[in-house]
Design an enzyme around this catalytic site. Structure first.
Site, PDB file in Angstrom:
ATOM      1  N   GLU A 139      53.681  43.236  19.886  1.00 56.07           N
ATOM      2  CA  GLU A 139      52.464  44.141  20.251  1.00 56.07           C
ATOM      3  C   GLU A 139      52.189  43.982  21.749  1.00 56.07           C
ATOM      4  O   GLU A 139      52.452  42.527  22.054  1.00 56.07           O
ATOM      5  CB  GLU A 139      51.256  44.142  19.304  1.00 56.07           C
ATOM      6  CG  GLU A 139      51.641  44.577  18.193  1.00 56.07           C
ATOM      7  CD  GLU A 139      50.378  44.117  16.915  1.00 56.07           C
ATOM      8  OE1 GLU A 139      49.206  43.646  17.401  1.00 56.07           O
ATOM      9  OE2 GLU A 139      50.727  44.111  15.915  1.00 56.07           O
ATOM     10  N   LYS A 141      49.864  42.171  24.578  1.00 50.01           N
ATOM     11  CA  LYS A 141      48.676  41.504  24.426  1.00 50.01           C
ATOM     12  C   LYS A 141      47.790  41.917  25.468  1.00 50.01           C
ATOM     13  O   LYS A 141      47.973  41.827  26.902  1.00 50.01           O
ATOM     14  CB  LYS A 141      49.139  40.019  24.631  1.00 50.01           C
ATOM     15  CG  LYS A 141      48.171  38.973  24.549  1.00 50.01           C
ATOM     16  CD  LYS A 141      48.376  37.460  24.778  1.00 50.01           C
ATOM     17  CE  LYS A 141      47.348  36.651  24.424  1.00 50.01           C
ATOM     18  NZ  LYS A 141      46.253  36.794  25.355  1.00 50.01           N
ATOM     19  N   ASP A 143      44.820  41.983  27.846  1.00 53.29           N
ATOM     20  CA  ASP A 143      43.879  41.161  28.498  1.00 53.29           C
ATOM     21  C   ASP A 143      42.346  41.375  28.344  1.00 53.29           C
ATOM     22  O   ASP A 143      41.736  42.216  29.343  1.00 53.29           O
ATOM     23  CB  ASP A 143      44.101  40.667  29.897  1.00 53.29           C
ATOM     24  CG  ASP A 143      43.788  39.513  30.496  1.00 53.29           C
ATOM     25  OD1 ASP A 143      43.339  38.640  29.854  1.00 53.29           O
ATOM     26  OD2 ASP A 143      43.733  39.343  31.642  1.00 53.29           O
ATOM     27  N   TYR A 248      44.254  45.795  16.020  1.00 57.87           N
ATOM     28  CA  TYR A 248      45.396  45.565  15.698  1.00 57.87           C
ATOM     29  C   TYR A 248      45.707  44.811  14.508  1.00 57.87           C
ATOM     30  O   TYR A 248      46.871  44.441  14.102  1.00 57.87           O
ATOM     31  CB  TYR A 248      46.287  44.849  16.713  1.00 57.87           C
ATOM     32  CG  TYR A 248      45.336  43.934  17.334  1.00 57.87           C
ATOM     33  CD1 TYR A 248      45.348  42.545  16.662  1.00 57.87           C
ATOM     34  CD2 TYR A 248      44.805  43.881  18.672  1.00 57.87           C
ATOM     35  CE1 TYR A 248      44.454  41.540  17.243  1.00 57.87           C
ATOM     36  CE2 TYR A 248      43.953  42.916  19.281  1.00 57.87           C
ATOM     37  CZ  TYR A 248      43.771  41.840  18.413  1.00 57.87           C
ATOM     38  OH  TYR A 248      42.908  40.689  19.192  1.00 57.87           O
ATOM     39  N   LYS A 335      53.893  35.041  26.559  1.00 57.60           N
ATOM     40  CA  LYS A 335      53.040  35.372  27.876  1.00 57.60           C
ATOM     41  C   LYS A 335      54.125  35.600  28.896  1.00 57.60           C
ATOM     42  O   LYS A 335      55.167  35.141  28.929  1.00 57.60           O
ATOM     43  CB  LYS A 335      51.949  34.057  28.391  1.00 57.60           C
ATOM     44  CG  LYS A 335      51.092  33.915  27.501  1.00 57.60           C
ATOM     45  CD  LYS A 335      49.546  34.732  27.426  1.00 57.60           C
ATOM     46  CE  LYS A 335      48.563  34.596  28.287  1.00 57.60           C
ATOM     47  NZ  LYS A 335      47.569  33.444  28.091  1.00 57.60           N
ATOM     48  N   CYS A 429      29.033  37.918  64.434  1.00 55.16           N
ATOM     49  CA  CYS A 429      30.248  38.691  63.931  1.00 55.16           C
ATOM     50  C   CYS A 429      31.683  38.520  64.576  1.00 55.16           C
ATOM     51  O   CYS A 429      31.497  38.799  65.929  1.00 55.16           O
ATOM     52  CB  CYS A 429      29.921  40.193  64.112  1.00 55.16           C
ATOM     53  SG  CYS A 429      31.439  41.473  63.583  1.00 55.16           S
ATOM     54  N   CYS A 432      32.499  42.304  66.465  1.00 54.89           N
ATOM     55  CA  CYS A 432      31.769  42.625  67.749  1.00 54.89           C
ATOM     56  C   CYS A 432      30.945  41.612  68.400  1.00 54.89           C
ATOM     57  O   CYS A 432      30.312  42.022  69.440  1.00 54.89           O
ATOM     58  CB  CYS A 432      30.893  43.939  67.253  1.00 54.89           C
ATOM     59  SG  CYS A 432      29.519  43.349  66.187  1.00 54.89           S
ATOM     60  N   CYS A 447      26.871  42.058  59.450  1.00 56.68           N
ATOM     61  CA  CYS A 447      26.893  42.305  60.758  1.00 56.68           C
ATOM     62  C   CYS A 447      25.726  43.109  61.156  1.00 56.68           C
ATOM     63  O   CYS A 447      25.549  44.185  60.403  1.00 56.68           O
ATOM     64  CB  CYS A 447      28.297  42.785  61.327  1.00 56.68           C
ATOM     65  SG  CYS A 447      28.023  43.574  63.190  1.00 56.68           S
ATOM     66  N   CYS A 452      29.553  48.663  63.309  1.00 53.93           N
ATOM     67  CA  CYS A 452      30.912  47.579  63.755  1.00 53.93           C
ATOM     68  C   CYS A 452      32.304  47.793  62.950  1.00 53.93           C
ATOM     69  O   CYS A 452      33.235  48.132  63.544  1.00 53.93           O
ATOM     70  CB  CYS A 452      30.498  46.254  62.988  1.00 53.93           C
ATOM     71  SG  CYS A 452      31.599  44.888  63.381  1.00 53.93           S
TER      72      CYS A 452
HETATM   73 ZN    ZN Z   1      30.280  43.529  64.015  1.00 53.33          ZN
END
Ligand code: ZN
Length: 689
Positions: A139, A141, A143, A248, A335, A429, A432, A447, A452
């Site tokens: 089957e 697995k 997650d 299951y 796995k 930033c 910019c 920013c 920007c």
């Molecule tokens: Zn910026």
């Protein structure tokens, strides 16, 4: 599909249709409504089919809610209206499991699989049960988060988490919000059923999109997000997360099947969502094939798969094999290849996203995980950096789960040399240069320049466009993805990209990443006019770029030209000259030119020989040429020092005429402009070249 019943209740109004209904009719109607709603729920959430619209289903739910409100004596505990009901809890109640919940041992290779079978055969032999092989059920697995469902008298009584295997938590209220889990089943016997609660890729993406739109932090991992949701105390919040569940196993109660395969079939028949990709395998070969197949096939499913669970099919053999330590002997988690690797953080840079949020991104020494090369990992925010205790130069453990963006999970501080550098919180930033600020109650930095991200995006799109660097395969979408994922923050970054930066991104693989890297490499050598155009200097289009290149010959001379000199160039007026002059005066633009050269951009400064007959001549194109597109023809003319205009005047030197010319042909004759057909055009094009 998800009518908010809490809202429905607030807007209740007795419907005239009900008033004339007899009490026994109401009871019947409620029963029928429950059945109908459940049927459509099953079709939609378990079978992925939809036979009535969301609106129609909501309307049925609404009617049911109204009837139950008016006739509480008929309200069933497991009515569909009870899926999102109840108040937020203050804490979860502990429950002792009737059947101890074991977890499976993990293995990672076919050799380990063989050893597992050997051990089991020997164990049985000692017990007097000589066998040479087993039949297995493989089957997928999923997650997610393990859940134990208890049904009694055909109705869901309890949903519990695994906890420590002996004691879990009662999360029934939350489990009920999962529409693929039936509240009632057509079997009155007691059943203990195990399954995996998960979040689909689609729901996870939608959730993160919503987070991003609201400027909130993104969820890094769907498993943890699903697990976190199941442990929310408010069921309304859980319902919003749109969880799903595959079951299951029948692990207890009054129903026992002979084989695991029979269990899966029965669960399916009872209306549960059972993952259909299981396979009965007669040999370990078949098991390995199944495992190998799903390592790549997993990408196609809408949920994350981290391996294959291999179970001995026969239940009597399962009982004989029993348990060793904390895990059963009869099943194993096979796995997919290891998803953690160690690498070194070479740098940490900040990227600006759509919302203006600055995200730190770790630049890594490239490492291969689950078949793709990774050289970047997001660090989310400064808090995460602090939590990890990360410094530049650190060795780290990197994890990649499924298709998820790689994450740094631990810093290996024992490998520090003392040369590691602290990561500074930026004050400005990186794109910019505007100030950076923090919103109250948020960890992210922003920013302060609202435009920007958008500005940078437009700059980059212009830079790579076909009249500029002409990087094939790098369209608007790709630019957006690269900016969002933080693998580029300005145009110079493009030339520093490695396969590993791209291959692990959504929509890319190793091959497409290689293709793009190749096309970036090809674009690295560029003619001076194309380069000038790509910079996106205000008022400098293609034609002006060619004119500048012709007049000055080298980039150096363009950047150092004074206003007067710039104005002497044909096609450059006062405003344009000032714009060019200003552009090259600005510090960040000078920086950019330096960075571009550092990252390997080479400007081919030799222009076409000036003796071309096209030099200084003006052209207009009309109709369709057979050998060149109009853009290509224009580029050829400009490369030879000619100009291309869009409208005819008496100053036009040539009209180039292709197939189906328009009214320009007649006008050119009136104005006395020389007309060139395609052949004549090519003769001039190739003259003196
Ligand atoms: Zn910026």
């Amino acid at each position: 599909m998800f009518c908010s019943l809490l809202v429905c209740k607030l807007t209740l109004r007795p419907s005239p249709a009900f008033e004339s209904m007899q009490k026994k009719d109401v009871k019947k109607r409620i029963k029928l409504l429950i059945k109908a709603i459940d049927k459509h729920r099953y079709e939609y959430h378990v079978l992925n089919k939809q036979s009535i619209s969301d609106e129609a289903l909501d309307s049925l739910k609404h009617e049911l809610a109204q009837l139950e409100e008016q006739y509480p004596e008929f309200a069933a505990k497991n009515s569909p209206t009870q899926r999102v009901a109840g108040n937020a809890l203050t804490k979860f109640v502990k429950v002792v499991h009737e059947v101890v919940q074991y977890s499976f041992y993990d293995i990672f290779s076919p050799e380990e699989l063989e050893q597992w079978q050997e051990r089991n055969l020997r164990y049985l032999e000692k017990q007097g049960g000589l066998r040479s092989t087993f039949e297995y059920i493989c089957e997928l697995k999923i997650d997610g988060l393990h859940v134990i469902l208890t049904y009694e008298h055909g109705s869901l009584q309890l949903g519990a988490t695994r906890g420590d295997g002996k004691v879990g938590e009662d999360v029934t209220q939350n489990v009920k919000t999962i529409e693929s889990i039936p509240l009632v089943i057509p079997l009155k016997k007691k059943m203990l059923i195990e399954g995996e609660i998960f979040m689909s890729k689609k729901s996870f993406a939608a959730l993160n999109k919503k987070q991003a739109d609201e400027g909130k932090e993104l969820f890094a991992n769907p498993r943890n997000t699903a697990a976190g949701a199941v442990r929310q105390l408010d069921p309304q919040l859980v319902a919003n997360r749109k969880l799903d569940c595959f079951v299951y196993d029948i692990s207890g109660g009054e129903v026992m099947q002979k084989t695991q395969k029979h269990e899966l079939t029965q669960l399916h028949t009872l209306g549960f969502k059972v993952n259909k990709h299981y396979r009965l395998c007669k040999t370990l070969h078949e098991v390995v094939d199944f495992w190998k197949h799903w390592q790549t096939a997993k990408k196609r499913e809408d949920y994350w798969i981290d391996g294959v669970v291999v179970k001995v099919n026969e239940v009597s053999l399962q009982k004989q094999l029993g348990v060793v330590g904390k895990a059963p002997r009869w099943a194993i988690a096979f796995k997919f290849p290891a998803e953690q690797k160690t690498t070194v953080v070479e740098d940490v840079r900040f990227q600006v996203g759509r919302t203006g949020a600055l995200t730190p991104v770790a630049h890594l020494a490239p490492v291969n995980i689950v078949g793709s090369t990774v050289s970047r990992a997001t660090l989310h925010n400064m808090d995460e950096i602090q939590r990890l205790g990360l410094k530049i130069g650190d060795s780290v453990v990197l994890q990649k789960a499924g298709d998820i963006i790689p994450d740094i999970v631990t810093v290996l501080t024992e490998l520090r040399t003392g040369n590691e550098k602290d990561i500074q919180t930026p004050k400005k930033c990186p794109i910019c240069g505007f100030e950076v600020f923090q919103k109250p109650d948020e960890v992210a930095l922003y920013c302060s320049n609202l435009k920007c991200y958008a500005q940078e995006k437009e700059k980059i799109i212009h830079f790579v466009s076909n009249k500029g660097f002409d990087i094939v395969g790098m369209g608007k979408r790709v630019v957006e993805i690269f900016l969002d994922e933080g693998i580029i923050s300005d145009v110079a970054d493009i030339f520093l990209l490695k396969i590993g930066d791209i291959a692990s991104l959504k929509g890319f693989g190793e091959k497409s990443a290689q293709k793009l890297i190749d096309s970036i490499a090809r674009a690295q050598k560029i003619s001076l006019p194309r380069f000038l155009y790509s910079l996106g200097i205000r008022h400098v289009g293609e034609q002006t770029a060619y004119a500048l290149a012709h007049a000055f010959g080298t980039l150096e001379r363009v950047t150092t030209a004074d206003l007067e000199h710039l104005r002497s160039v044909p096609d450059v007026g006062k405003v344009v000259a000032a714009s060019i002059h200003n552009f090259f005066l600005q510090k960040e633009n000078r920086e950019l030119l330096k960075n571009l050269q550092k990252s390997g951009v080479v400007i081919l400064e030799e222009m076409q020989p000036l003796r071309s007959e096209m030099f200084g001549k003006s052209f207009v194109l009309t109709g369709t040429l057979e050998k060149l597109t109009r853009d290509q023809a224009s580029a050829e003319i400009r490369a030879r020092g000619g100009t291309v205009g869009s409208s005819l005047s008496s100053k036009t030197d040539y009209l180039v005429v292709g197939n189906d010319p328009g009214s320009k042909f007649d006008k050119a004759q009136q104005l006395g402009v020389k007309i060139l057909n395609e052949q004549a055009f090519f003769e001039i094009l190739n003259s003196g070249a």
